[in-house]
Design an enzyme around this catalytic site. Structure first.
Site, PDB file in Angstrom:
ATOM      1  N   LYS A 194       0.859  -1.188   0.000  1.00  0.00           N
ATOM      2  CA  LYS A 194       0.000   0.000   0.000  1.00  0.00           C
ATOM      3  C   LYS A 194       0.891   1.232   0.000  1.00  0.00           C
ATOM      4  O   LYS A 194       1.734   1.406   0.868  1.00  0.00           O
ATOM      5  CB  LYS A 194      -0.898  -0.003   1.234  1.00  0.00           C
ATOM      6  CG  LYS A 194      -1.726   1.272   1.363  1.00  0.00           C
ATOM      7  CD  LYS A 194      -2.741   1.172   2.469  1.00  0.00           C
ATOM      8  CE  LYS A 194      -3.522   2.459   2.589  1.00  0.00           C
ATOM      9  NZ  LYS A 194      -4.544   2.393   3.628  1.00  0.00           N
ATOM     10  N   LYS A 247      -2.307  -1.514  -3.772  1.00  0.00           N
ATOM     11  CA  LYS A 247      -3.156  -0.327  -3.698  1.00  0.00           C
ATOM     12  C   LYS A 247      -2.319   0.929  -3.814  1.00  0.00           C
ATOM     13  O   LYS A 247      -1.312   1.016  -3.103  1.00  0.00           O
ATOM     14  CB  LYS A 247      -3.882  -0.336  -2.354  1.00  0.00           C
ATOM     15  CG  LYS A 247      -4.729   0.872  -2.090  1.00  0.00           C
ATOM     16  CD  LYS A 247      -5.295   0.823  -0.707  1.00  0.00           C
ATOM     17  CE  LYS A 247      -6.061   2.100  -0.460  1.00  0.00           C
ATOM     18  NZ  LYS A 247      -6.486   2.231   0.897  1.00  0.00           N
TER      19      LYS A 247
END
Ligand code: PBG
Length: 323
Positions: A194, A247
């Protein structure tokens, strides 16, 4: 003219284009992130994310039911916390909005796959994903709270928890805590790679969760780094992640492709709020066709290697795929 290879033959008409298509989206690949608020009868469009809603639990159940009818199997829940404090105490309360939402959903729609976000940012008054001591976002004490939060959601009946905080060791600690509490069938999707991205802006508006000071660069990854993602993913798998996520998605297709080629576990990608917002804004200006941009972006995410996609387009995409 004799040209030995004419690749256009495989694009000549719709019939052959259909036969050679390599990637096909299914409603069954989609996970819809949903935003829960207190109250009853509330369905309020989120100003930073048009087409998405703040939903009270009763409305959440209704919308999730239509989603299931469209063939979308899963939702990922985020709660709007009204009692933010330093210790994020609401995050592990059995009376919390999310705990009640999980119970209501699993009771009304047992076949719906319910996931919940595990991170402290909506629950702390400073907006960081972990606890803050002085200027530091402390790791180990945060992990203990995250593990309590996961067990609390398991008690409420969640199918899968999705830690999005990027603290070290949290996947292992959550797995251990779940197993110790006899929730060995509650799965973990870790936000493994992330990035500290600008594309989370509209989401933070929806939960009023933007950090009040500093940024998230000591825990979320530097967008410049690719090799580091492989290490993060490998570690989360080792610690017990059932699914790993990359992400954001559209600007990180190389990372998704790396994840696909290096690991056998299922890969998720989060098409985040800012990526969604860019498409909506450009479409509003007449610069791109919204429907085509939605399909092209999500197909590209799947082509890069994602097995499943968290996207704010899930209902619209599922409706389109149904024809
Ligand atoms: C919470 C969390 C965030 C998102 C998902 N979980 C925000 C953040 O890390 O700041 C972003 C989702 C989106 O932008 O759509 N940790």
């Amino acid at each position: 003219m004799h040209i030995p290879k004419r690749y256009r033959r495989n694009r000549w008409n719709q019939g052959i284009r259909s036969l050679v298509k390599e990637t096909e989206l299914r409603a069954g690949d989609l996970i819809y992130p949903m935003f829960v608020v207190e109250g009853t009868g509330v369905k309020r469009e989120i100003s930073t994310m048009p087409g998405n809603y703040h939903l009270s639990i009763d409305q959440l159940v209704k919308d999730a039911e239509s989603l299931l009818e469209l063939g979308v199997p899963a939702v990922n829940l985020f709660g709007y916390c009204e009692n933010k404090d330093d210790g994020a105490t609401e995050s592990y309360s059995d009376k919390s909005l999310i705990a009640r939402a999980i119970k209501a959903l699993k009771q009304a729609l047992p076949e719906l796959y319910v996931q919940t976000d595990i991170a402290l940012d909506p629950y702390t008054n400073h907006g960081h994903d972990g606890l803050v001591v002085g200027d530091e976002i402390v790791n180990d004490a945060s992990v203990e709270v995250l593990a309590k939060m996961a067990v609390c959601h398991a008690r409420a009946g969640v199918d899968m928890v999705t830690p999005s905080d990027m603290m070290d060791g949290r996947v292992g600690a959550i797995r251990q805590a779940l197993d110790d509490a006899d929730y060995s069938y509650v799965a973990i999707m870790s936000y493994a790679a992330k990035y500290a991205s600008c594309f989370y802006g509209p989401f933070r508006g929806a939960l009023d969760s933007a950090p009040k000071s500093g940024d998230k660069k000591t825990y979320q990854m530097d967008p410049a780094n690719r090799r580091e993602a492989i290490k993060e993913i490998a570690l989360d798998i080792e610690e017990g992640a059932d699914v790993v996520m990359v992400k954001p998605a559209m600007a990180y297709l190389d990372v998704i492709a790396d994840a696909r080629s290096n690991f056998k576990v299922p890969i998720a990608a989060y098409h985040v709020s800012g990526e969604y917002g860019m498409i909506l804004a450009a479409a509003e200006k007449g610069w791109v066709d919204k429907e085509r941009a939605m399909i092209e972006s999500t197909t590209a995410i799947k082509r890069a290697g994602a097995d499943m996609i968290l996207t704010y387009f899930a209902p619209e995409l599922a409706r389109y795929l149904k024809g």
